[in-house]
Design a protein around this motif. Structure first.
Motif, PDB file in Angstrom:
ATOM      1  N   HIS A 178      32.844  38.513 -36.771  1.00  0.00           N
ATOM      2  CA  HIS A 178      33.028  39.547 -35.754  1.00  0.00           C
ATOM      3  C   HIS A 178      34.515  39.814 -35.623  1.00  0.00           C
ATOM      4  CE1 HIS A 178      32.471  41.736 -31.967  1.00  0.00           C
ATOM      5  NE2 HIS A 178      33.555  41.101 -31.562  1.00  0.00           N
ATOM      6  N   ARG A 179      34.899  41.071 -35.746  1.00  0.00           N
ATOM      7  CA  ARG A 179      36.305  41.441 -35.549  1.00  0.00           C
ATOM      8  C   ARG A 179      36.523  41.637 -34.056  1.00  0.00           C
ATOM      9  NH1 ARG A 179      38.536  46.660 -38.327  1.00  0.00           N
ATOM     10  NH2 ARG A 179      38.250  45.370 -40.166  1.00  0.00           N
ATOM     11  N   ARG A 180      37.415  40.818 -33.503  1.00  0.00           N
ATOM     12  CA  ARG A 180      37.670  40.875 -32.060  1.00  0.00           C
ATOM     13  C   ARG A 180      38.659  41.972 -31.730  1.00  0.00           C
ATOM     14  NH1 ARG A 180      38.465  35.111 -29.620  1.00  0.00           N
ATOM     15  NH2 ARG A 180      38.183  36.309 -27.756  1.00  0.00           N
ATOM     16  N   ARG A 181      38.433  42.555 -30.598  1.00  0.00           N
ATOM     17  CA  ARG A 181      39.349  43.542 -30.038  1.00  0.00           C
ATOM     18  C   ARG A 181      39.675  43.108 -28.615  1.00  0.00           C
ATOM     19  NH1 ARG A 181      36.285  46.734 -33.492  1.00  0.00           N
ATOM     20  NH2 ARG A 181      37.546  48.009 -34.873  1.00  0.00           N
ATOM     21  N   ASP A 182      40.641  43.755 -28.004  1.00  0.00           N
ATOM     22  CA  ASP A 182      40.988  43.419 -26.622  1.00  0.00           C
ATOM     23  C   ASP A 182      39.744  43.481 -25.740  1.00  0.00           C
ATOM     24  OD1 ASP A 182      43.628  43.069 -27.248  1.00  0.00           O
ATOM     25  OD2 ASP A 182      44.251  45.067 -26.613  1.00  0.00           O
ATOM     26  N   GLY A 183      39.585  42.461 -24.925  1.00  0.00           N
ATOM     27  CA  GLY A 183      38.459  42.419 -24.002  1.00  0.00           C
ATOM     28  C   GLY A 183      37.191  41.797 -24.555  1.00  0.00           C
ATOM     29  N   HIS A 184      37.175  41.430 -25.837  1.00  0.00           N
ATOM     30  CA  HIS A 184      35.987  40.788 -26.418  1.00  0.00           C
ATOM     31  C   HIS A 184      35.998  39.307 -26.058  1.00  0.00           C
ATOM     32  CE1 HIS A 184      34.898  43.806 -29.832  1.00  0.00           C
ATOM     33  NE2 HIS A 184      35.087  44.410 -28.676  1.00  0.00           N
ATOM     34  N   ARG A 185      35.286  38.963 -25.010  1.00  0.00           N
ATOM     35  CA  ARG A 185      35.192  37.560 -24.585  1.00  0.00           C
ATOM     36  C   ARG A 185      34.082  36.859 -25.360  1.00  0.00           C
ATOM     37  NH1 ARG A 185      34.204  38.946 -18.630  1.00  0.00           N
ATOM     38  NH2 ARG A 185      32.426  37.639 -19.144  1.00  0.00           N
ATOM     39  N   LEU A 186      34.264  35.542 -25.565  1.00  0.00           N
ATOM     40  CA  LEU A 186      33.277  34.805 -26.363  1.00  0.00           C
ATOM     41  C   LEU A 186      31.901  34.752 -25.712  1.00  0.00           C
ATOM     42  CD1 LEU A 186      35.195  31.841 -27.976  1.00  0.00           C
ATOM     43  CD2 LEU A 186      34.356  33.916 -29.033  1.00  0.00           C
ATOM     44  N   ASP A 187      31.835  34.737 -24.391  1.00  0.00           N
ATOM     45  CA  ASP A 187      30.515  34.719 -23.763  1.00  0.00           C
ATOM     46  C   ASP A 187      29.773  36.024 -24.026  1.00  0.00           C
ATOM     47  OD1 ASP A 187      32.301  36.092 -22.059  1.00  0.00           O
ATOM     48  OD2 ASP A 187      31.179  35.544 -20.266  1.00  0.00           O
ATOM     49  N   ARG A 188      30.483  37.135 -24.076  1.00  0.00           N
ATOM     50  CA  ARG A 188      29.845  38.417 -24.370  1.00  0.00           C
ATOM     51  C   ARG A 188      29.466  38.520 -25.848  1.00  0.00           C
ATOM     52  NH1 ARG A 188      32.441  43.134 -20.784  1.00  0.00           N
ATOM     53  NH2 ARG A 188      30.763  42.897 -19.267  1.00  0.00           N
ATOM     54  N   ILE A 189      30.322  37.992 -26.704  1.00  0.00           N
ATOM     55  CA  ILE A 189      29.999  37.973 -28.139  1.00  0.00           C
ATOM     56  C   ILE A 189      28.757  37.108 -28.367  1.00  0.00           C
ATOM     57  CG2 ILE A 189      30.809  37.263 -30.423  1.00  0.00           C
ATOM     58  CD1 ILE A 189      33.669  37.951 -29.428  1.00  0.00           C
ATOM     59  N   ALA A 190      28.700  35.954 -27.694  1.00  0.00           N
ATOM     60  CA  ALA A 190      27.534  35.071 -27.813  1.00  0.00           C
ATOM     61  C   ALA A 190      26.278  35.746 -27.277  1.00  0.00           C
ATOM     62  CB  ALA A 190      27.789  33.763 -27.074  1.00  0.00           C
ATOM     63  N   ALA A 191      26.400  36.469 -26.190  1.00  0.00           N
ATOM     64  CA  ALA A 191      25.242  37.182 -25.645  1.00  0.00           C
ATOM     65  C   ALA A 191      24.735  38.217 -26.640  1.00  0.00           C
ATOM     66  CB  ALA A 191      25.609  37.841 -24.321  1.00  0.00           C
ATOM     67  N   HIS A 192      25.650  38.899 -27.290  1.00  0.00           N
ATOM     68  CA  HIS A 192      25.274  39.944 -28.246  1.00  0.00           C
ATOM     69  C   HIS A 192      24.600  39.369 -29.493  1.00  0.00           C
ATOM     70  CE1 HIS A 192      25.474  43.700 -30.463  1.00  0.00           C
ATOM     71  NE2 HIS A 192      26.021  43.035 -31.466  1.00  0.00           N
ATOM     72  N   TYR A 193      25.239  38.408 -30.128  1.00  0.00           N
ATOM     73  CA  TYR A 193      24.734  37.880 -31.404  1.00  0.00           C
ATOM     74  C   TYR A 193      23.680  36.786 -31.245  1.00  0.00           C
ATOM     75  CZ  TYR A 193      28.448  40.384 -33.831  1.00  0.00           C
ATOM     76  OH  TYR A 193      29.270  41.360 -34.326  1.00  0.00           O
ATOM     77  N   LEU A 194      23.836  35.946 -30.227  1.00  0.00           N
ATOM     78  CA  LEU A 194      22.956  34.790 -30.075  1.00  0.00           C
ATOM     79  C   LEU A 194      21.913  34.974 -28.986  1.00  0.00           C
ATOM     80  CD1 LEU A 194      25.720  32.034 -30.266  1.00  0.00           C
ATOM     81  CD2 LEU A 194      24.410  33.046 -32.143  1.00  0.00           C
ATOM     82  N   ASP A 195      22.023  36.075 -28.241  1.00  0.00           N
ATOM     83  CA  ASP A 195      21.146  36.333 -27.104  1.00  0.00           C
ATOM     84  C   ASP A 195      21.260  35.223 -26.060  1.00  0.00           C
ATOM     85  OD1 ASP A 195      19.382  38.038 -25.772  1.00  0.00           O
ATOM     86  OD2 ASP A 195      17.615  36.976 -26.531  1.00  0.00           O
ATOM     87  N   ASP A 196      22.465  34.659 -25.952  1.00  0.00           N
ATOM     88  CA  ASP A 196      22.711  33.551 -25.025  1.00  0.00           C
ATOM     89  C   ASP A 196      24.196  33.491 -24.683  1.00  0.00           C
ATOM     90  OD1 ASP A 196      22.831  31.192 -23.590  1.00  0.00           O
ATOM     91  OD2 ASP A 196      22.482  29.904 -25.335  1.00  0.00           O
ATOM     92  N   PRO A 197      24.602  33.981 -23.514  1.00  0.00           N
ATOM     93  CA  PRO A 197      26.025  33.944 -23.177  1.00  0.00           C
ATOM     94  C   PRO A 197      26.585  32.530 -23.061  1.00  0.00           C
ATOM     95  CG  PRO A 197      24.732  34.685 -21.302  1.00  0.00           C
ATOM     96  CD  PRO A 197      23.806  34.606 -22.476  1.00  0.00           C
TER      97      PRO A 197
END
Length: 94
Positions: free
Chosen positions: A44-63
């Motif tokens: 995942h290419r991170r950009r400003d504001g991309h928090r890991l809990d939101r990335i986890a919610a998106h990809y893993l369906d678990d924040p």
């Protein structure tokens, strides 16, 4: 180990033990979580504001699964990968 959430890495991958201290009191403790190797989904290419809990919610369906992203990136803490431009993402657990 009821103090841990049902999705906790400590509930899944650690052991609860008990010892007796010098005063005869029972003291509970938990071993470090030994996380098994994870399969890689991609990056995942991170950009400003991309928090890991939101990335986890998106990809893993678990924040709360941000620790899985930290683990697959060989980081002990979330802060250790906070400034990486790309983070590896594990496959969602079944």
């Amino acid at each position: 180990m009821s103090v841990f959430d049902e999705k906790s890495r400590y509930l899944k991958y650690a052991h609860a033990l008990e010892a007796v201290d010098a005063r005869g009191r029972a003291v509970g403790w938990v071993t470090p979580a030994r996380i098994p190797p994870q399969r890689l989904l991609g990056e995942h290419r991170r950009r400003d504001g991309h928090r890991l809990d939101r990335i986890a919610a998106h990809y893993l369906d678990d924040p709360t699964g941000f620790w899985r992203i930290a683990a697959i990136n060989d980081a002990l803490t979330v802060e250790a990968i906070a400034d990486l431009p790309r983070v590896r993402i594990p496959v969602r657990e079944g």
